[in-house]
Design a protein around this motif. Structure first.
Motif, PDB file in Angstrom:
ATOM      1  N   ARG A   9     -36.231 -57.479   5.690  1.00 17.08           N
ATOM      2  CA  ARG A   9     -36.468 -58.631   4.833  1.00 17.08           C
ATOM      3  C   ARG A   9     -35.756 -58.532   3.489  1.00 17.08           C
ATOM      4  NH1 ARG A   9     -40.258 -58.216   8.464  1.00 17.08           N
ATOM      5  NH2 ARG A   9     -41.373 -60.064   9.174  1.00 17.08           N
ATOM      6  N   ALA A  10     -35.479 -57.328   3.056  1.00 13.93           N
ATOM      7  CA  ALA A  10     -34.864 -57.158   1.740  1.00 13.93           C
ATOM      8  C   ALA A  10     -33.354 -56.989   1.805  1.00 13.93           C
ATOM      9  CB  ALA A  10     -35.479 -55.954   1.028  1.00 13.93           C
ATOM     10  N   LEU A  11     -32.840 -56.423   2.890  1.00 11.39           N
ATOM     11  CA  LEU A  11     -31.403 -56.141   2.989  1.00 11.39           C
ATOM     12  C   LEU A  11     -30.730 -57.248   3.784  1.00 11.39           C
ATOM     13  CD1 LEU A  11     -31.650 -52.299   3.713  1.00 11.39           C
ATOM     14  CD2 LEU A  11     -31.741 -53.522   1.524  1.00 11.39           C
ATOM     15  N   LYS A  12     -30.506 -58.360   3.117  1.00 10.16           N
ATOM     16  CA  LYS A  12     -29.984 -59.549   3.786  1.00 10.16           C
ATOM     17  C   LYS A  12     -28.481 -59.509   4.003  1.00 10.16           C
ATOM     18  CE  LYS A  12     -33.964 -61.812   3.811  1.00 10.16           C
ATOM     19  NZ  LYS A  12     -34.670 -62.176   5.054  1.00 10.16           N
ATOM     20  N   ASN A  13     -27.785 -58.620   3.305  1.00 11.38           N
ATOM     21  CA  ASN A  13     -26.329 -58.568   3.441  1.00 11.38           C
ATOM     22  C   ASN A  13     -25.841 -57.158   3.146  1.00 11.38           C
ATOM     23  OD1 ASN A  13     -26.096 -58.334   0.502  1.00 11.38           O
ATOM     24  ND2 ASN A  13     -26.557 -60.541   0.451  1.00 11.38           N
ATOM     25  N   ALA A  14     -24.531 -56.954   3.268  1.00  7.81           N
ATOM     26  CA  ALA A  14     -23.954 -55.624   3.094  1.00  7.81           C
ATOM     27  C   ALA A  14     -24.103 -55.113   1.669  1.00  7.81           C
ATOM     28  CB  ALA A  14     -22.473 -55.651   3.487  1.00  7.81           C
ATOM     29  N   VAL A  15     -24.100 -56.017   0.697  1.00  2.00           N
ATOM     30  CA  VAL A  15     -24.252 -55.599  -0.699  1.00  2.00           C
ATOM     31  C   VAL A  15     -25.617 -54.968  -0.917  1.00  2.00           C
ATOM     32  CG1 VAL A  15     -24.370 -56.410  -3.077  1.00  2.00           C
ATOM     33  CG2 VAL A  15     -22.600 -57.297  -1.554  1.00  2.00           C
ATOM     34  N   MET A  16     -26.659 -55.650  -0.439  1.00  2.78           N
ATOM     35  CA  MET A  16     -28.005 -55.112  -0.596  1.00  2.78           C
ATOM     36  C   MET A  16     -28.168 -53.798   0.174  1.00  2.78           C
ATOM     37  SD  MET A  16     -29.686 -57.131  -2.626  1.00  2.78           S
ATOM     38  CE  MET A  16     -28.186 -57.503  -3.540  1.00  2.78           C
ATOM     39  N   ALA A  17     -27.565 -53.718   1.368  1.00  2.00           N
ATOM     40  CA  ALA A  17     -27.631 -52.479   2.146  1.00  2.00           C
ATOM     41  C   ALA A  17     -26.933 -51.336   1.409  1.00  2.00           C
ATOM     42  CB  ALA A  17     -27.000 -52.690   3.515  1.00  2.00           C
ATOM     43  N   SER A  18     -25.830 -51.639   0.739  1.00  2.00           N
ATOM     44  CA  SER A  18     -25.111 -50.616  -0.023  1.00  2.00           C
ATOM     45  C   SER A  18     -25.949 -50.114  -1.197  1.00  2.00           C
ATOM     46  CB  SER A  18     -23.785 -51.172  -0.541  1.00  2.00           C
ATOM     47  OG  SER A  18     -22.948 -51.552   0.534  1.00  2.00           O
ATOM     48  N   ILE A  19     -26.645 -51.017  -1.847  1.00  2.00           N
ATOM     49  CA  ILE A  19     -27.506 -50.614  -2.961  1.00  2.00           C
ATOM     50  C   ILE A  19     -28.627 -49.712  -2.449  1.00  2.00           C
ATOM     51  CG2 ILE A  19     -29.157 -51.452  -4.681  1.00  2.00           C
ATOM     52  CD1 ILE A  19     -27.413 -53.942  -4.978  1.00  2.00           C
ATOM     53  N   ALA A  20     -29.224 -50.074  -1.308  1.00  2.00           N
ATOM     54  CA  ALA A  20     -30.282 -49.252  -0.719  1.00  2.00           C
ATOM     55  C   ALA A  20     -29.755 -47.872  -0.353  1.00  2.00           C
ATOM     56  CB  ALA A  20     -30.865 -49.944   0.509  1.00  2.00           C
ATOM     57  N   GLY A  21     -28.572 -47.826   0.269  1.00  2.00           N
ATOM     58  CA  GLY A  21     -27.983 -46.544   0.636  1.00  2.00           C
ATOM     59  C   GLY A  21     -27.680 -45.680  -0.568  1.00  2.00           C
ATOM     60  N   SER A  22     -27.168 -46.299  -1.612  1.00  2.00           N
ATOM     61  CA  SER A  22     -26.863 -45.547  -2.833  1.00  2.00           C
ATOM     62  C   SER A  22     -28.134 -44.990  -3.463  1.00  2.00           C
ATOM     63  CB  SER A  22     -26.142 -46.453  -3.832  1.00  2.00           C
ATOM     64  OG  SER A  22     -24.920 -46.937  -3.290  1.00  2.00           O
ATOM     65  N   ALA A  23     -29.198 -45.792  -3.467  1.00  2.00           N
ATOM     66  CA  ALA A  23     -30.468 -45.321  -4.023  1.00  2.00           C
ATOM     67  C   ALA A  23     -31.013 -44.147  -3.225  1.00  2.00           C
ATOM     68  CB  ALA A  23     -31.483 -46.466  -4.053  1.00  2.00           C
ATOM     69  N   PHE A  24     -30.903 -44.237  -1.905  1.00  2.00           N
ATOM     70  CA  PHE A  24     -31.387 -43.136  -1.051  1.00  2.00           C
ATOM     71  C   PHE A  24     -30.608 -41.857  -1.341  1.00  2.00           C
ATOM     72  CE2 PHE A  24     -30.767 -40.606   2.808  1.00  2.00           C
ATOM     73  CZ  PHE A  24     -32.074 -40.218   3.049  1.00  2.00           C
ATOM     74  N   ILE A  25     -29.292 -41.938  -1.402  1.00  2.00           N
ATOM     75  CA  ILE A  25     -28.471 -40.753  -1.668  1.00  2.00           C
ATOM     76  C   ILE A  25     -28.799 -40.177  -3.048  1.00  2.00           C
ATOM     77  CG2 ILE A  25     -26.115 -39.946  -2.061  1.00  2.00           C
ATOM     78  CD1 ILE A  25     -25.240 -42.005   0.079  1.00  2.00           C
ATOM     79  N   ALA A  26     -28.972 -41.064  -4.037  1.00  2.00           N
ATOM     80  CA  ALA A  26     -29.237 -40.609  -5.405  1.00  2.00           C
ATOM     81  C   ALA A  26     -30.525 -39.810  -5.496  1.00  2.00           C
ATOM     82  CB  ALA A  26     -29.291 -41.806  -6.350  1.00  2.00           C
ATOM     83  N   ILE A  27     -31.593 -40.295  -4.845  1.00  2.00           N
ATOM     84  CA  ILE A  27     -32.892 -39.627  -4.989  1.00  2.00           C
ATOM     85  C   ILE A  27     -33.048 -38.479  -4.003  1.00  2.00           C
ATOM     86  CG2 ILE A  27     -34.175 -41.128  -3.401  1.00  2.00           C
ATOM     87  CD1 ILE A  27     -36.469 -41.058  -5.484  1.00  2.00           C
ATOM     88  N   PHE A  28     -32.480 -38.616  -2.810  1.00  2.00           N
ATOM     89  CA  PHE A  28     -32.640 -37.570  -1.788  1.00  2.00           C
ATOM     90  C   PHE A  28     -31.700 -36.403  -2.027  1.00  2.00           C
ATOM     91  CE2 PHE A  28     -31.550 -35.619   2.310  1.00  2.00           C
ATOM     92  CZ  PHE A  28     -32.815 -35.259   2.761  1.00  2.00           C
ATOM     93  N   ALA A  29     -30.453 -36.691  -2.359  1.00  2.00           N
ATOM     94  CA  ALA A  29     -29.445 -35.629  -2.454  1.00  2.00           C
ATOM     95  C   ALA A  29     -29.232 -35.121  -3.873  1.00  2.00           C
ATOM     96  CB  ALA A  29     -28.110 -36.121  -1.888  1.00  2.00           C
ATOM     97  N   PHE A  30     -29.496 -35.963  -4.880  1.00  3.27           N
ATOM     98  CA  PHE A  30     -29.210 -35.556  -6.259  1.00  3.27           C
ATOM     99  C   PHE A  30     -30.454 -35.543  -7.149  1.00  3.27           C
ATOM    100  CE2 PHE A  30     -25.162 -37.049  -4.589  1.00  3.27           C
ATOM    101  CZ  PHE A  30     -24.292 -36.040  -4.985  1.00  3.27           C
ATOM    102  N   ASN A  31     -31.611 -35.870  -6.571  1.00  4.32           N
ATOM    103  CA  ASN A  31     -32.877 -35.818  -7.307  1.00  4.32           C
ATOM    104  C   ASN A  31     -32.828 -36.658  -8.589  1.00  4.32           C
ATOM    105  OD1 ASN A  31     -35.542 -34.933  -7.422  1.00  4.32           O
ATOM    106  ND2 ASN A  31     -35.039 -33.226  -8.780  1.00  4.32           N
ATOM    107  N   VAL A  32     -32.154 -37.788  -8.536  1.00  2.00           N
ATOM    108  CA  VAL A  32     -32.084 -38.685  -9.691  1.00  2.00           C
ATOM    109  C   VAL A  32     -33.477 -39.269  -9.930  1.00  2.00           C
ATOM    110  CG1 VAL A  32     -31.068 -40.800 -10.620  1.00  2.00           C
ATOM    111  CG2 VAL A  32     -29.679 -39.223  -9.253  1.00  2.00           C
ATOM    112  N   PRO A  33     -33.995 -39.235 -11.157  1.00  2.00           N
ATOM    113  CA  PRO A  33     -35.325 -39.779 -11.422  1.00  2.00           C
ATOM    114  C   PRO A  33     -35.423 -41.255 -11.044  1.00  2.00           C
ATOM    115  CG  PRO A  33     -34.593 -38.444 -13.272  1.00  2.00           C
ATOM    116  CD  PRO A  33     -33.412 -38.600 -12.352  1.00  2.00           C
TER     117      PRO A  33
END
Length: 478
Positions: free
Chosen positions: A161-185
């Motif tokens: 429902r939230a990832l309606k297009n590739a842009v939103m999916a890219s933002i979600a992926g970037s957020a996941f990498i930031a918090i999972f791999a780099f422990n970004v607050p």
């Protein structure tokens, strides 16, 4: 319930009296008693941390009851994700407030906490009195894989429902990498997403305007809250400095006066004063959910205050993960054990009960303050297009953060040991020790996945079936 409305008449609209009658009749479609039953149902099904809890609310409020629209739900969710404290409980409070004002918010928020409070209190008593709880361990063993299946389903539901297009999916992926791999607050992720959404909305509006702000209901009677609020906002949803000052005064009094009384009566070194002050501080810094602050709480509880023994925090987290309610409810276990081990003149169990209640009180009173103070202003900003594009990007980032929680939960459910390995440039990965894979937990998780995705079982049958399998395994095969 009577809504307060103004007497403006828009071109082509009916008379003020007709509008008022329409709003009142729409409001009365959701009786307070019916809402209480729904909040109780949501509370009893609120397993699986914020991902599962938000999915349960979405399914019931948006899909089944059709009380609120997708856009309004996501708009409220984004505000709650920005706040310290448990976002799912605050979202329930927000929705209850929309429906039935302050009493609705209090009812929804308190009911969301009660089942978990009762369950963790019972488990804390058993844990303190009978450390070798094979029955409880067996129950947890079966529940955790089932909760994993529910969390995965929740991530997929929210993502669709939230990832309606590739842009939103890219933002979600970037957020996941930031918090999972780099422990970004988490706050940094939210701020970055908001900036990207704001700028992107000005340059590429159709890709960033996912949450569309004010939209008309799709059919008469559809999305009852939106039908009520589309044209004439009730008085309680309109910003008011007088009301804001009253909310701040009452909530701060409820929060801080009990602590002041305890400090005056018992002294600043008393266990209850220490717990009240410590968890009050924790309540205002828990951005990003319980996991963001658990390490700090565990360190202080073990090494500074001696409330817990090493490793007991994970036992408490297991209680919170496999009982309904917010994961931050684990602080109730910490408060219980701290008071139980430092009872003073009280019986240890009674002292634990008092510590449990006090800790829960100071943890959740601030949640009501944030909602009752800020929600009217958030509602007033729903029509702002720049805000909507920023919130759309935040929603996508939240999907990535929730996915991180799901992965974290999966690793610690299916593997007995998970090691954090640090690499250059701040990269940090949680790597499971493959030889510690729990085959039984994996099997129960696979069966729960089949039940949820293939057989379309509901949450309760899935949990009950998995718990039964866990108990059978523990008592017959171990």
């Amino acid at each position: 319930m009577q809504w307060s409305v103004d007497n403006r008449v828009t071109p082509g609209s009916s008379s003020p009296q007709d509008q008022t009658h329409h709003l009142d009749s729409a409001a009365h479609r959701i009786r307070f008693g019916e809402a209480c039953r729904v909040w109780t149902k949501i509370a009893l099904q609120s397993f699986g941390g914020p991902a599962g809890q938000i999915a349960v609310m979405h399914r019931i409020l948006v899909e089944e009851k059709r009380w609120v629209s997708e856009d309004r739900f996501l708009h409220a969710l984004n505000y709650c994700m920005l706040l310290p404290g448990p976002e799912a409980q605050q979202l329930a409070t927000y929705m209850g407030w929309l429906l039935h004002r302050i009493r609705g918010g209090l009812t929804a928020g308190i009911l969301f906490i009660l089942p978990g409070f009762a369950a963790i209190l019972l488990l804390s008593i058993l844990y303190a009195g009978f450390q070798d709880l094979r029955l409880v361990q067996a129950l947890f063993f079966g529940l955790k894989p089932a909760v994993l299946a529910i969390v995965v389903e929740a991530v997929l539901r929210i993502g669709r429902r939230a990832l309606k297009n590739a842009v939103m999916a890219s933002i979600a992926g970037s957020a996941f990498i930031a918090i999972f791999a780099f422990n970004v607050p988490f706050p940094f992720i939210v701020i970055a997403a908001a900036i990207v959404g704001y700028i992107g909305g000005r340059l590429w509006l159709d890709q960033f305007l996912i949450i569309k702000g004010h939209t008309a209901p799709t059919a008469p009677g559809d999305r009852v809250v939106d039908a009520i609020l589309t044209d004439n906002a009730p008085a309680h949803t309109q910003p008011s400095l007088r009301r804001a000052a009253l909310v701040v005064f009452v909530c701060l009094a409820c929060w801080l006066i009990p602590l002041a009384i305890l400090a005056t009566w018992l002294g600043s070194g008393n266990i209850y004063v220490q717990e009240g002050v410590f968890f009050s501080k924790a309540a205002v810094v828990t951005f990003g959910g319980a996991y963001a602050v658990l390490a700090y709480i565990a360190q202080q509880a073990v090494h500074v205050y001696s409330w817990l023994q090493p490793g007991e925090m994970l036992d408490g987290l297991g209680m919170a993960e496999t009982t309904p309610g917010p994961l931050i409810q684990v602080v109730q276990f910490v408060g219980f054990m701290g008071s139980y081990r430092h009872p003073g003149a009280l019986d240890p169990m009674l002292a634990g009960l008092c510590g449990s209640i006090l800790t829960t009180w100071v943890t959740f009173v601030p949640c009501f303050l944030w909602i009752f103070l800020g929600a009217p202003y958030i509602e007033a900003l729903r029509g702002n297009r720049s805000l909507s594009t920023a919130l759309s990007a935040i929603t996508a980032a939240v999907v990535g953060v929730v996915l991180n929680l799901a992965v974290w939960f999966a690793l610690h459910t299916l593997f007995r040991q998970v090691q954090d390995i640090h690499y250059p440039f701040g990269l940090r990965l949680a790597v499971p020790q493959w030889q510690t894979l729990d085959i039984a937990a994996l099997a129960i998780a696979a069966l729960a996945m089949v039940a949820v995705f293939r057989l379309k079982w509901g949450m309760i049958p899935t949990l009950v079936g998995s718990a039964a399998l866990g108990m059978l395994y523990h008592f017959l095969l171990m």
